[in-house]
Design an enzyme around this catalytic site. Sequence first.
Site, PDB file in Angstrom:
ATOM      1  N   ASN A   1       8.093  -5.618  -1.174  1.00 23.38           N
ATOM      2  CA  ASN A   1       8.038  -4.486  -0.246  1.00 23.38           C
ATOM      3  C   ASN A   1       6.614  -4.467   0.308  1.00 23.38           C
ATOM      4  O   ASN A   1       5.696  -3.979  -0.352  1.00 23.38           O
ATOM      5  CB  ASN A   1       8.370  -3.157  -0.928  1.00 23.38           C
ATOM      6  CG  ASN A   1       8.456  -2.016   0.091  1.00 23.38           C
ATOM      7  OD1 ASN A   1       7.942  -2.143   1.210  1.00 23.38           O
ATOM      8  ND2 ASN A   1       9.086  -0.917  -0.280  1.00 23.38           N
ATOM      9  N   ARG A  35       5.067  10.918  -2.791  1.00 23.78           N
ATOM     10  CA  ARG A  35       4.837  10.586  -1.382  1.00 23.78           C
ATOM     11  C   ARG A  35       6.120  10.792  -0.580  1.00 23.78           C
ATOM     12  O   ARG A  35       7.125  10.122  -0.815  1.00 23.78           O
ATOM     13  CB  ARG A  35       4.419   9.116  -1.277  1.00 23.78           C
ATOM     14  CG  ARG A  35       4.280   8.623   0.145  1.00 23.78           C
ATOM     15  CD  ARG A  35       4.138   7.109   0.204  1.00 23.78           C
ATOM     16  NE  ARG A  35       4.044   6.657   1.581  1.00 23.78           N
ATOM     17  CZ  ARG A  35       4.280   5.426   1.977  1.00 23.78           C
ATOM     18  NH1 ARG A  35       4.630   4.496   1.105  1.00 23.78           N
ATOM     19  NH2 ARG A  35       4.179   5.114   3.250  1.00 23.78           N
ATOM     20  N   GLU A  79      12.529  -9.613   1.418  1.00 27.94           N
ATOM     21  CA  GLU A  79      11.792  -8.438   1.919  1.00 27.94           C
ATOM     22  C   GLU A  79      12.667  -7.207   1.693  1.00 27.94           C
ATOM     23  O   GLU A  79      13.849  -7.215   2.048  1.00 27.94           O
ATOM     24  CB  GLU A  79      11.516  -8.625   3.418  1.00 27.94           C
ATOM     25  CG  GLU A  79      10.842  -7.431   4.071  1.00 27.94           C
ATOM     26  CD  GLU A  79      10.726  -7.597   5.592  1.00 27.94           C
ATOM     27  OE1 GLU A  79      10.909  -8.732   6.109  1.00 27.94           O
ATOM     28  OE2 GLU A  79      10.501  -6.577   6.270  1.00 27.94           O
ATOM     29  N   PRO A 100       0.795  -1.231   0.000  1.00 27.35           N
ATOM     30  CA  PRO A 100       0.000   0.000   0.000  1.00 27.35           C
ATOM     31  C   PRO A 100       0.827   1.281   0.000  1.00 27.35           C
ATOM     32  O   PRO A 100       1.859   1.370   0.671  1.00 27.35           O
ATOM     33  CB  PRO A 100      -0.833  -0.106   1.286  1.00 27.35           C
ATOM     34  CG  PRO A 100      -0.180  -1.158   2.108  1.00 27.35           C
ATOM     35  CD  PRO A 100       0.490  -2.092   1.152  1.00 27.35           C
ATOM     36  N   ASN A 101       0.316   2.225  -0.760  1.00 23.68           N
ATOM     37  CA  ASN A 101       0.838   3.600  -0.869  1.00 23.68           C
ATOM     38  C   ASN A 101       2.118   3.710  -1.696  1.00 23.68           C
ATOM     39  O   ASN A 101       2.586   4.817  -1.965  1.00 23.68           O
ATOM     40  CB  ASN A 101       1.037   4.228   0.526  1.00 23.68           C
ATOM     41  CG  ASN A 101      -0.249   4.209   1.328  1.00 23.68           C
ATOM     42  OD1 ASN A 101      -1.276   4.656   0.832  1.00 23.68           O
ATOM     43  ND2 ASN A 101      -0.223   3.672   2.541  1.00 23.68           N
ATOM     44  N   ALA A 123       3.303  -0.803   4.728  1.00 23.68           N
ATOM     45  CA  ALA A 123       2.813  -0.814   6.116  1.00 23.68           C
ATOM     46  C   ALA A 123       2.352  -2.198   6.566  1.00 23.68           C
ATOM     47  O   ALA A 123       2.355  -2.494   7.776  1.00 23.68           O
ATOM     48  CB  ALA A 123       1.689   0.205   6.279  1.00 23.68           C
ATOM     49  N   HIS A 132      12.882  -2.736   1.810  1.00 22.82           N
ATOM     50  CA  HIS A 132      12.346  -1.432   2.204  1.00 22.82           C
ATOM     51  C   HIS A 132      13.237  -0.344   1.634  1.00 22.82           C
ATOM     52  O   HIS A 132      14.470  -0.466   1.663  1.00 22.82           O
ATOM     53  CB  HIS A 132      12.280  -1.296   3.726  1.00 22.82           C
ATOM     54  CG  HIS A 132      11.407  -2.336   4.344  1.00 22.82           C
ATOM     55  ND1 HIS A 132      10.038  -2.246   4.341  1.00 22.82           N
ATOM     56  CD2 HIS A 132      11.708  -3.520   4.931  1.00 22.82           C
ATOM     57  CE1 HIS A 132       9.529  -3.326   4.914  1.00 22.82           C
ATOM     58  NE2 HIS A 132      10.526  -4.123   5.277  1.00 22.82           N
ATOM     59  N   ARG A 141      13.278   4.739  12.169  1.00 22.80           N
ATOM     60  CA  ARG A 141      12.069   5.573  12.126  1.00 22.80           C
ATOM     61  C   ARG A 141      11.188   5.309  13.368  1.00 22.80           C
ATOM     62  O   ARG A 141      11.698   4.918  14.401  1.00 22.80           O
ATOM     63  CB  ARG A 141      11.337   5.293  10.800  1.00 22.80           C
ATOM     64  CG  ARG A 141      12.232   5.618   9.582  1.00 22.80           C
ATOM     65  CD  ARG A 141      11.530   5.353   8.277  1.00 22.80           C
ATOM     66  NE  ARG A 141      10.348   6.182   8.124  1.00 22.80           N
ATOM     67  CZ  ARG A 141       9.393   5.951   7.219  1.00 22.80           C
ATOM     68  NH1 ARG A 141       9.502   4.916   6.398  1.00 22.80           N
ATOM     69  NH2 ARG A 141       8.349   6.744   7.137  1.00 22.80           N
ATOM     70  N   TYR A 175      11.330   8.780   0.758  1.00 16.90           N
ATOM     71  CA  TYR A 175      11.297   7.742  -0.286  1.00 16.90           C
ATOM     72  C   TYR A 175      11.909   8.171  -1.611  1.00 16.90           C
ATOM     73  O   TYR A 175      11.932   7.363  -2.549  1.00 16.90           O
ATOM     74  CB  TYR A 175       9.846   7.291  -0.505  1.00 16.90           C
ATOM     75  CG  TYR A 175       9.214   6.708   0.746  1.00 16.90           C
ATOM     76  CD1 TYR A 175       9.703   5.531   1.305  1.00 16.90           C
ATOM     77  CD2 TYR A 175       8.142   7.336   1.388  1.00 16.90           C
ATOM     78  CE1 TYR A 175       9.150   4.995   2.464  1.00 16.90           C
ATOM     79  CE2 TYR A 175       7.573   6.802   2.539  1.00 16.90           C
ATOM     80  CZ  TYR A 175       8.089   5.647   3.076  1.00 16.90           C
ATOM     81  OH  TYR A 175       7.544   5.110   4.215  1.00 16.90           O
TER      82      TYR A 175
HETATM   83  C1  DQA Z   1       8.457   0.995   3.618  1.00 19.30           C
HETATM   84  C2  DQA Z   1       8.555   1.242   5.123  1.00 19.30           C
HETATM   85  C3  DQA Z   1       7.209   1.044   5.799  1.00 19.30           C
HETATM   86  O1  DQA Z   1       7.308   1.311   7.187  1.00 19.30           O
HETATM   87  C4  DQA Z   1       6.182   2.006   5.210  1.00 19.30           C
HETATM   88  O2  DQA Z   1       4.904   1.750   5.770  1.00 19.30           O
HETATM   89  C5  DQA Z   1       6.139   1.987   3.726  1.00 19.30           C
HETATM   90  C6  DQA Z   1       7.380   1.856   2.978  1.00 19.30           C
HETATM   91  C7  DQA Z   1       9.775   1.321   2.887  1.00 19.30           C
HETATM   92  O3  DQA Z   1       9.914   0.883   1.750  1.00 19.30           O
HETATM   93  O4  DQA Z   1      10.640   2.003   3.433  1.00 19.30           O
HETATM   94  O5  DQA Z   1       5.081   2.174   3.124  1.00 19.30           O
HETATM   95  O6  DQA Z   1       8.154  -0.375   3.410  1.00 19.30           O
END
Ligand code: DQA
Length: 146
Positions: A73, A18, A100, A10-11, A76, A102, A109, A23
Amino acid sequence: MSTVLVLNGPNLGRLGSREPDVYGSQDLAALERLLMTDAAGRIEIDLRQTNDEAELISWLYEAVDTGSPVILNPAAFTHYSYALRDAAALVTKAGVPLIEVHISNPHARETFRHTSVISAVATGVVAGFGFASYRLALHSLLLPTD
Ligand code: DQA
């Protein structure tokens, strides 16, 4: 040629606009181009994004059924989705690699980001290197195995 599924939660469809301070300013299309260049015809890149937990889980079932390695990825969902974790475990228990990734370093964070319910069932984790987290994951999949 085999295919790596590059799955984004998501997002992440809003990358580019964003929180660019966290990011970066590049979008998913730019990430796809980078990975395709790195893959250099050695493996197909199938990059997807969804805000829907059920859809992400169905893509992990697809990885099990096709044996396609996964760069995930979970965004959240990383921090609380036991359903996604169980689906990720299906992938790795089938002997299919799942990395995995990020973009940011969640450990640097907010406290709620320090927990990943996915990491314990992942093959490996890469975090904190921007889009290079995905590139490093891809390179790990391309390394010779012996
Ligand atoms: C994320 C880190 C997560 O905490 C966050 O909710 C994201 C992006 C990252 O790629 O740094 O949406 O996965």
